[in-house]
Design an enzyme around this catalytic site. Sequence first.
Site: not given
Length: 445
Positions: A126, A166
């Site tokens: 991430k 995201d």
Amino acid sequence: MNAGIDSFMEGLRSRTPGEAEFHQAVLEVVETVWDVYDANPRYKQAKILERMVEPERTIMFRVPWTNDRGEVEINRGYRVEFNSALGPYKGGLRFHRSVTLSILKFLGFEQTFKNSLTTLPMGGGKGGSDFSAKGRSDNEIMRFCQSFMTELFRHIGPNTDVPAGDIGVGGREIGYLFGQYKRIRNEFTGVLTGKGLGWGGSLIRPEATGYGAVYFVQHMLKEMGQEVQGKTFSVSGFGNVAWGAISKINELGGKVVTVSGPDGYIYDPNGITGKKVDYLLELRESNNDIVAPYAEEFGVQFFPDAKPWEVKVDIALPCATQNELDESDALKLINNGCILVAEVSNMGCTSEAVNCFINHKFAFAPGKAANAGGVAVSGLEMSQNSMRYNWTSEEVDKRLHLIMQDIHDTCTKHGKSGDYINYVKGANVGGFVKVADAMLAQGLV
Ligand code: 2IT
């Protein structure tokens, strides 16, 4: 709590002080997989859990750029390459003022198990930045993305690490990031997913997180002898994920009566349908990060600084951000006759809320199972890029369906006891075992 878990968590907290969200995500996994860990000396000897909570690599970098007034601005960029046991690091980029290392570590850690559940060959990672698009022009967003990629490019690649979107990173940002990567490397590859449909993106990727979550909810409802048709839903957020979920719920004959933003929620008792659904995309593109304009546009009620969980519905879907639903919200939902909650945001519920649902034997799905459709279709985008070929939307949707069904089966296999399915346990154990076995097989790396 068990003494082994206590000392494990104490060790983690002392090595990673201040990373509250990361500790929360780890504790949830450790509590549910501890029995499996304890029963398997091979995992323990190899310190699999201790290795899993340490990212393979953490990259932090300066992102300097110039705003429209000609002033210099500095943000911080991150990529946490958490675990590559199952494939290249894979996971989104989040651009939001709330981004910290703790947030990205919790997301990267969860992503590892989520990606494992999809059955596709993807590791977990991430990244992101504390940059916020709120009030920024398109040109500013482009310059920021270009500066961000000017450092990130050296750490990623289609066989190494494949970022995606995201919160705060959608089609527009992926376009700017991809353009800069391609320019620096002189390579047109599937290094990012969520690309535009004309240049390597996959059909159904924009819808995938929301669609997948609703497919998962269908399976949960089926266990209860119920269906989406005729149910009312509360949804939080108003971004890509909420949009996809609402579209699919409408298609299946359900009704969504709320969406929300950081400013409050709107209540639309007639249901968010037709052009109101398209309007959500406009709201997001306006870079204002508020939902109130929906109320003015369609003449419905707006509840400032409140959360949609006080509305009486059959099913609640948190689709905004972490810890957006707490224990008092959980109790409100249960007492109002709600029958199911599925996290579509990552770690949408606080630990207390999750425990409350489980203690009430309430149908609750964690994000790493319910929202895995997004990254699953990212995995399918990678496959299509490798083949240099595009599947039809029917083909992608069919695979997404199968993957969500598979995740539901995995959760049932590892989480069912008596007539209650503990989806948190099922998802964590199912995701964990596959990663743990791959790590064992690959030796001490
Ligand atoms: O949380 C997630 O699974 C995502 N933001 C999607 C990640 C991806 O690589 O598509």
